[in-house]
Design a protein around this motif. Structure first.
Motif, PDB file in Angstrom:
ATOM      1  N   THR A  37     -60.187   2.976   8.560  1.00  0.00           N
ATOM      2  CA  THR A  37     -60.377   2.382   7.238  1.00  0.00           C
ATOM      3  C   THR A  37     -61.815   2.599   6.795  1.00  0.00           C
ATOM      4  OG1 THR A  37     -58.738   0.657   7.689  1.00  0.00           O
ATOM      5  CG2 THR A  37     -60.260   0.250   5.872  1.00  0.00           C
ATOM      6  N   ALA A  39     -65.193   1.952   5.005  1.00  0.00           N
ATOM      7  CA  ALA A  39     -65.798   0.699   4.557  1.00  0.00           C
ATOM      8  C   ALA A  39     -67.219   0.967   4.079  1.00  0.00           C
ATOM      9  CB  ALA A  39     -65.817  -0.324   5.689  1.00  0.00           C
ATOM     10  N   PHE A  56     -63.523  -2.569   1.759  1.00  0.00           N
ATOM     11  CA  PHE A  56     -62.623  -1.758   2.571  1.00  0.00           C
ATOM     12  C   PHE A  56     -61.766  -0.922   1.636  1.00  0.00           C
ATOM     13  CE2 PHE A  56     -63.193  -5.778   4.888  1.00  0.00           C
ATOM     14  CZ  PHE A  56     -63.735  -5.304   6.066  1.00  0.00           C
ATOM     15  N   LEU A  58     -58.465   0.634   1.225  1.00  0.00           N
ATOM     16  CA  LEU A  58     -57.150   0.551   1.860  1.00  0.00           C
ATOM     17  C   LEU A  58     -56.226   1.685   1.455  1.00  0.00           C
ATOM     18  CD1 LEU A  58     -56.618  -3.309   1.589  1.00  0.00           C
ATOM     19  CD2 LEU A  58     -57.607  -1.991   3.475  1.00  0.00           C
ATOM     20  N   TYR A  96     -60.461  -3.894  -0.751  1.00  0.00           N
ATOM     21  CA  TYR A  96     -60.520  -5.313  -0.428  1.00  0.00           C
ATOM     22  C   TYR A  96     -61.994  -5.641  -0.252  1.00  0.00           C
ATOM     23  CZ  TYR A  96     -59.689  -9.808   1.768  1.00  0.00           C
ATOM     24  OH  TYR A  96     -59.674 -11.153   2.045  1.00  0.00           O
ATOM     25  N   LEU A 115     -65.135  -7.049  11.320  1.00  0.00           N
ATOM     26  CA  LEU A 115     -64.772  -6.195  10.183  1.00  0.00           C
ATOM     27  C   LEU A 115     -63.465  -5.452  10.454  1.00  0.00           C
ATOM     28  CD1 LEU A 115     -68.245  -4.741   9.162  1.00  0.00           C
ATOM     29  CD2 LEU A 115     -66.983  -6.635   8.101  1.00  0.00           C
ATOM     30  N   CYS A 116     -63.248  -4.994  11.671  1.00  0.00           N
ATOM     31  CA  CYS A 116     -61.985  -4.324  12.011  1.00  0.00           C
ATOM     32  C   CYS A 116     -60.806  -5.280  11.832  1.00  0.00           C
ATOM     33  CB  CYS A 116     -62.013  -3.787  13.439  1.00  0.00           C
ATOM     34  SG  CYS A 116     -63.023  -2.310  13.641  1.00  0.00           S
ATOM     35  N   ALA A 119     -60.207  -5.737   8.063  1.00  0.00           N
ATOM     36  CA  ALA A 119     -59.553  -4.555   7.475  1.00  0.00           C
ATOM     37  C   ALA A 119     -58.081  -4.519   7.843  1.00  0.00           C
ATOM     38  CB  ALA A 119     -60.254  -3.279   7.950  1.00  0.00           C
ATOM     39  N   LYS A 120     -57.763  -4.786   9.103  1.00  0.00           N
ATOM     40  CA  LYS A 120     -56.375  -4.765   9.560  1.00  0.00           C
ATOM     41  C   LYS A 120     -55.549  -5.841   8.866  1.00  0.00           C
ATOM     42  CE  LYS A 120     -55.390  -6.281  13.648  1.00  0.00           C
ATOM     43  NZ  LYS A 120     -55.306  -6.471  15.105  1.00  0.00           N
TER      44      LYS A 120
END
Length: 128
Positions: A37, A39, A56, A58, A96, A115-116, A119-120
């Protein structure tokens, strides 16, 4: 340890290292890939206070009726975080955006994990 915007660049470099990429700091921005993703993070802009603004990308969802869904997600009291969804005006991809208080950032590896997860969760909520 609580950090401020002046102390943030080394932490962002650590975050990039945890992501497996070279630090890509441009002015008061940093760009990196979080497990697929893209960022971007912005810090130390006038009037922003001690906040890290994270975007992010997406991508392009298959659902073309996404505008309504994104607005519903923005109105939700239980979003993936304290952020909101939008359409990038240039790329037309879904982004996002979330604001991360610097007081919650302790080191680059912890920031990378957080952050991961954001994002997920944001991608999952958009695609549910």
């Amino acid at each position: 340890m609580q950090i401020n915007a002046i102390q943030l660049p080394p932490v962002l470099s650590e975050c990039c290292a945890a992501a497996g990429c070279a630090p890509n700091l441009v002015g008061h921005e940093v760009h990196l890939d979080l497990q697929g993703t893209p960022a971007g993070m912005v810090y130390r802009c006038e009037g922003m206070g001690d906040m890290l603004y994270v975007y992010f990308d997406l991508g392009y969802p298959e659902d073309r009726k996404l505008s309504r869904k994104l607005l519903e997600l923005n109105a939700s009291i239980t979003p993936p975080a304290n952020g909101y969804y939008a359409i990038d005006p240039v790329l037309e991809s879904v982004i996002y955006r979330v604001n991360v208080p610097l007081a919650s950032v302790s080191d680059g590896a912890t920031l990378h994990r957080a952050l991961c997860t954001l994002a997920k969760n944001a991608a999952r909520a958009m695609n549910d």
